[in-house]
Write a protein that holds these residues in place. Sequence first.
Motif, short mmCIF file in Angstrom:
data_model
loop_
_atom_site.label_atom_id
_atom_site.label_comp_id
_atom_site.label_asym_id
_atom_site.label_seq_id
_atom_site.Cartn_x
_atom_site.Cartn_y
_atom_site.Cartn_z
N LEU A 20 -1.45 -2.01 1.83
CA LEU A 20 -0.44 -0.98 2.06
C LEU A 20 0.83 -1.58 2.67
CD1 LEU A 20 -2.54 2.00 3.45
CD2 LEU A 20 -1.02 2.11 1.48
N ALA A 21 0.63 -2.54 3.55
CA ALA A 21 1.78 -3.14 4.23
C ALA A 21 2.70 -3.86 3.26
CB ALA A 21 1.30 -4.11 5.31
N VAL A 49 6.65 5.46 -3.66
CA VAL A 49 5.80 5.61 -4.84
C VAL A 49 4.68 4.58 -4.82
CG1 VAL A 49 5.73 5.50 -7.36
CG2 VAL A 49 7.65 6.61 -6.22
N GLU A 50 5.02 3.34 -4.48
CA GLU A 50 4.01 2.29 -4.41
C GLU A 50 3.06 2.52 -3.24
OE1 GLU A 50 1.86 -1.04 -5.57
OE2 GLU A 50 3.30 0.24 -6.62
N LEU A 51 3.60 2.99 -2.12
CA LEU A 51 2.74 3.33 -0.99
C LEU A 51 1.72 4.39 -1.38
CD1 LEU A 51 5.18 3.45 2.07
CD2 LEU A 51 3.08 2.10 1.94
N ASP A 52 2.18 5.37 -2.14
CA ASP A 52 1.29 6.46 -2.56
C ASP A 52 0.19 5.92 -3.46
OD1 ASP A 52 0.48 9.06 -2.50
OD2 ASP A 52 2.01 9.82 -3.84
N ARG A 53 0.55 5.01 -4.36
CA ARG A 53 -0.45 4.43 -5.26
C ARG A 53 -1.49 3.63 -4.48
NH1 ARG A 53 -2.02 0.02 -7.63
NH2 ARG A 53 -0.48 -1.28 -6.56
N LEU A 61 2.06 8.24 4.76
CA LEU A 61 2.10 7.03 3.93
C LEU A 61 2.61 5.81 4.67
CD1 LEU A 61 3.44 8.54 0.58
CD2 LEU A 61 1.10 7.85 1.10
N VAL A 62 3.58 5.98 5.56
CA VAL A 62 4.18 4.82 6.22
C VAL A 62 3.41 4.39 7.47
CG1 VAL A 62 6.48 5.43 5.38
CG2 VAL A 62 5.76 6.21 7.66
N ASP A 63 2.39 5.13 7.86
CA ASP A 63 1.63 4.78 9.07
C ASP A 63 0.58 3.71 8.73
OD1 ASP A 63 0.41 4.62 11.50
OD2 ASP A 63 0.21 6.78 11.79
#
Length: 234
Positions: free
Chosen positions: A136-137, A144-148, A192-194
């Motif tokens: 994820l990092a 969009v990529e974080l969601d995937r 998503l960003v956590d």
Amino acid sequence: MTLDRVHRAGLVEAVFQQLRAAILEGDLPPGSRMPSERTLVERFGVSRPVVREALSRLEHSSLIRVQQGASTTVRDWRTEGDLGVLLDLAEVGAVGHLERDIIEARQAIGSDAARRCAQRATPHDVAAITAAADDLAGAGPDLVELDRRNLVFWRAVMVATQNIAYQLAYNSLISGRLAPRDQPVQGRVDELVDITAHRQLAVLIAAGEAEAAAAVAWALLDRTEAPVSDEATG
């Protein structure tokens, strides 16, 4: 109830969609009789085989009950349907607070899945979950990529629960229009960003800290919010 004549292309799908909408929106209420095949043939301007196939699809979706020698009736999808009806509801838009309901179900299932995962995960499962959290990092600020990658992370958690019911429920919650990537971005950014929370969850699962893992998962998934307009229509 208004039924429109359909064109030759996608006849079965067109008939199915109109009848499905009529059922889910209440124009054909639970317990009511479906119009006869002859009536449907005339209203849609299609052949009897087309109508029969559309009705068969409705029966398979648990929306109607077909009995030989008796009238075809509408089932109560709220008490007799399954998670597959969620996909139908999403396409029809028959429930105004559907996104809220999906988010709440995802939070409840995800939290308990984290608990079961911490209790049952194999070393292979732990490695997959840890790798997914680290991955994820690498997505940076690309939502969009974080969601995937978030989807990959939770898929690994669900597999590690060794609970097939949770895995199948999760499939329904993230299928088609119900996929997390299709929910309004502004409601998912905080989750998503956590990256820290995702990594913390992976560490707790690896350590077998079931209750702590459940609590972190609950708090993490609680950061996704239903759209205000969605809540207002419920």
